[in-house]
Scaffold this active site. Structure first.
Site, PDB file in Angstrom:
ATOM      1  N   TYR A 124       0.804  -1.228   0.000  1.00 41.14           N
ATOM      2  CA  TYR A 124       0.000   0.000   0.000  1.00 41.14           C
ATOM      3  C   TYR A 124       0.834   1.274   0.000  1.00 41.14           C
ATOM      4  O   TYR A 124       0.291   2.374   0.116  1.00 41.14           O
ATOM      5  CB  TYR A 124      -0.995  -0.031   1.174  1.00 41.14           C
ATOM      6  N   LYS A 169       3.547 -15.046   3.754  1.00 40.11           N
ATOM      7  CA  LYS A 169       3.854 -15.837   2.547  1.00 40.11           C
ATOM      8  C   LYS A 169       5.369 -15.912   2.402  1.00 40.11           C
ATOM      9  O   LYS A 169       5.929 -15.725   1.316  1.00 40.11           O
ATOM     10  CB  LYS A 169       3.184 -15.176   1.332  1.00 40.11           C
ATOM     11  N   ASP A 202      -2.342 -18.698   2.315  1.00 38.47           N
ATOM     12  CA  ASP A 202      -3.366 -19.446   1.567  1.00 38.47           C
ATOM     13  C   ASP A 202      -3.999 -20.524   2.449  1.00 38.47           C
ATOM     14  O   ASP A 202      -5.215 -20.723   2.444  1.00 38.47           O
ATOM     15  CB  ASP A 202      -2.812 -20.021   0.254  1.00 38.47           C
ATOM     16  N   ASP A 226      -6.074  -6.758   4.119  1.00 42.68           N
ATOM     17  CA  ASP A 226      -7.224  -6.180   3.414  1.00 42.68           C
ATOM     18  C   ASP A 226      -8.110  -7.313   2.888  1.00 42.68           C
ATOM     19  O   ASP A 226      -9.333  -7.315   3.063  1.00 42.68           O
ATOM     20  CB  ASP A 226      -6.700  -5.308   2.264  1.00 42.68           C
ATOM     21  N   ASP A 230     -11.990  -8.977   4.741  1.00 44.48           N
ATOM     22  CA  ASP A 230     -13.305  -9.110   4.103  1.00 44.48           C
ATOM     23  C   ASP A 230     -13.797 -10.554   4.209  1.00 44.48           C
ATOM     24  O   ASP A 230     -14.992 -10.806   4.391  1.00 44.48           O
ATOM     25  CB  ASP A 230     -13.264  -8.674   2.638  1.00 44.48           C
TER      26      ASP A 230
HETATM   27 MG    MG Z   1     -10.900  -3.717   2.110  1.00 32.13          MG
END
Ligand code: MG
Ligand code: NAI
Length: 331
Positions: A124, A169, A202, A226, A230
Site C-alpha cells: 500500500y 507468505k 493461503d 485487506d 473481508d
Molecule cells: Mg478492504
C-alpha cells in the site's frame, strides 16, 4: 467533553455516518461533533480528496469516524486515496478488525477473532511503474513497522485468549515476508504467556473458512489483511456488520470495513451496523466502555427483533434500523 471529526466520504458513507452521528449524539450529548469532507466526489469538486482543512480537523479531534471513500480502479491524474492519506498523515499504523459471530438466527456461530493488519507499508505504499506492457509495484517491509505491529497484536492477544497467529507468505517471499514474519515473532517473544503460531496465508484462508473458531488474534501485512478481513466479515454476516479501528500512538480513526457500495448508494438501505460497531470501538477507545456496551446491546436487540437491512435478509431501511437502535439505547 470530546471532539469527534465525522467524515462521510462517498456513497453509503453519506447514509451510515449520519446514522452513527445520531446515535453518538444520543449517547454523548455533550460531545462536539464536527463534519469534514473527503473522498472522490470531493476530489472531483475541488481537486483534492483530502482538503487541508479536513486533515487539520482530524488532527485536532479526539477521534475520527470515517464512512467510506471511492477509489477508481484506473489511474486518475492527481488523485490520492483519502483514507490511505489519512492513515499515513495521522500515522495510524495498526488496523484492528474484529470479527464476532452475532447470536442471530441464520448466522454461523463460533467466530470471535481479531485481525490485525499492518497499515503503513507493504504493497500500500502504492509505488507502481509501467513500462509498456510491463508493470512493477513495490512492496515495502521494514523491521521497525513489523516490530510495532507485532507488539500491538501481541498486546491485543494478551487482552483476549492469548493466542497469536502470524500469517505470511514467507515461503515464496522469504526476504520481504520473511522480514515481517521474523520481526513479528521477535516482538511477540517479548510478551510472556502468549501461544504463538504461524500460517502461510493461503492455508490460513482455507482454515478461516472451515474452522474460524481456532483463531484468536491474527497479524499480517497490509494487502493480505485487506483481503482476509473481508473474508472474516463474510464469516460473521457480511460487510454490513464489520467494524474497524485505525490506531497510532497519537491519533485514532474508526471506520466500517466496507467501501462506498455504489451498487446500493442513495437508496437508504445501507446497513448502518458496521458504522455503529465502529462507533462502539471509538467509545471504548475514549474510555466510554459502558456507552459502547449500551450501543452493542441496542443494536443486537434491534437485529434480533427482525429490524434488518436487505443485506441481512430483511426489509428495513437505514433509518428504520437506526431508529430501532435509538429507541433501545436506554434499555
Ligand atoms: Mg478492504
Ligand atoms: P464495498 O464494500 O463498497 O461493497 C461490496 C459489496 O458489499 C456490495 O455489494 C455492497 O452493496 C455491499 N455492502 C457493503 N457495505 C454494505 C452495507 N453497509 N450495507 C449493505 N451492503 C453493503 O466494496 P466494493 O464494491 O469493492 O468497492 C466500492 C468502492 O469503495 C470502491 O471505489 C473501493 O475503492 C471503495 N472502498 C473503500 C474503502 C474505504 O473507504 N475504507 C474500503 C473498501 C472499498
Amino acid at each position: 467533553m470530546k471532539t469527534i471529526c465525522l467524515i462521510e466520504g462517498d456513497g453509503i458513507g453519506h447514509e451510515v455516518i449520519p446514522a452513527a452521528a445520531a446515535v453518538l449524539a444520543a449517547l454523548q450529548p455533550s460531545w462536539k461533533l464536527i463534519s469534514a469532507e473527503a473522498g472522490y466526489d470531493c476530489f472531483r469538486r475541488s481537486g483534492e480528496s483530502l482538503p487541508a482543512r479536513t486533515l487539520e480537523l482530524a488532527r485536532g479531534a479526539d477521534a475520527v469516524l470515517f464512512g467510506a471513500a471511492t477509489s477508481p480502479s484506473v489511474p486518475v491524474a492527481g488523485f490520492r486515496s483519502a483514507i490511505r492519506t489519512l492513515r499515513r498523515e495521522l500515522d495510524l499504523f495498526a488496523n484492528l478488525r474484529p470479527a464476532l459471530s452475532l447470536p442471530l438466527e441464520g448466522h454461523r456461530p463460533g467466530t470471535d477473532l481479531l485481525l490485525v493488519r499492518e497499515n503503513s507499508e507493504g504493497a500500500y505504499v502504492a509505488q507502481e511503474r509501467r513500462y509498456g506492457d510491463l508493470a512493477i509495484a513495490d512492496v515495502v517491509i521494514t523491521r521497525a513497522a513489523s516490530l510495532r505491529i507485532g507488539e500491538v497484536a501481541a498486546r491485543e492477544a494478551l487482552r483476549r485468549r492469548g493466542r497469536l497467529t502470524v500469517v505470511h507468505k514467507a515461503n515464496v517471499l522469504p526476504v520481504s515476508q520473511g522480514l515481517f514474519r521474523q520481526s513479528v515473532l521477535e516482538a511477540a517473544a517479548g510478551f510472556a504467556g502468549l501461544e504463538i503460531e504461524e500460517r502461510i496465508v493461503d492455508a490460513a484462508a482455507m482454515e478461516l473458512v472451515m474452522h474460524p473458531e481456532r483463531f484468536d488474534v491474527l497479524v499480517m501485512t497490509n494487502l493480505l489483511g485487506d483481503v482476509l478481513s473481508d473474508l472474516c466479515a463474510g464469516l460473521v454476516g457480511g460487510l454490513g456488520l464489520a467494524p474497524s479501528a485505525n490506531l497510532g500512538t497519537v491519533h485514532a480513526l474508526f471506520e466500517p470495513v466496507h467501501g462506498s457500495a455504489p451498487d446500493i448508494a442513495g437508496r437508504g438501505v445501507a446497513n448502518p451496523s458496521a458504522a455503529l460497531l465502529s462507533l462502539a470501538l471509538l467509545l471504548e477507545h475514549l474510555g466510554q466502555a459502558t456507552a459502547a456496551q449500551r450501543l452493542r446491546r441496542a443494536l443486537l436487540a434491534s437485529l434480533q427483533a427482525g429490524v434488518r437491512t436487505p443485506d441481512l435478509g430483511g426489509q428495513a431501511t437505514t433509518d428504520q434500523l437506526t431508529g430501532a437502535v435509538l429507541e433501545r439505547l436506554g434499555t
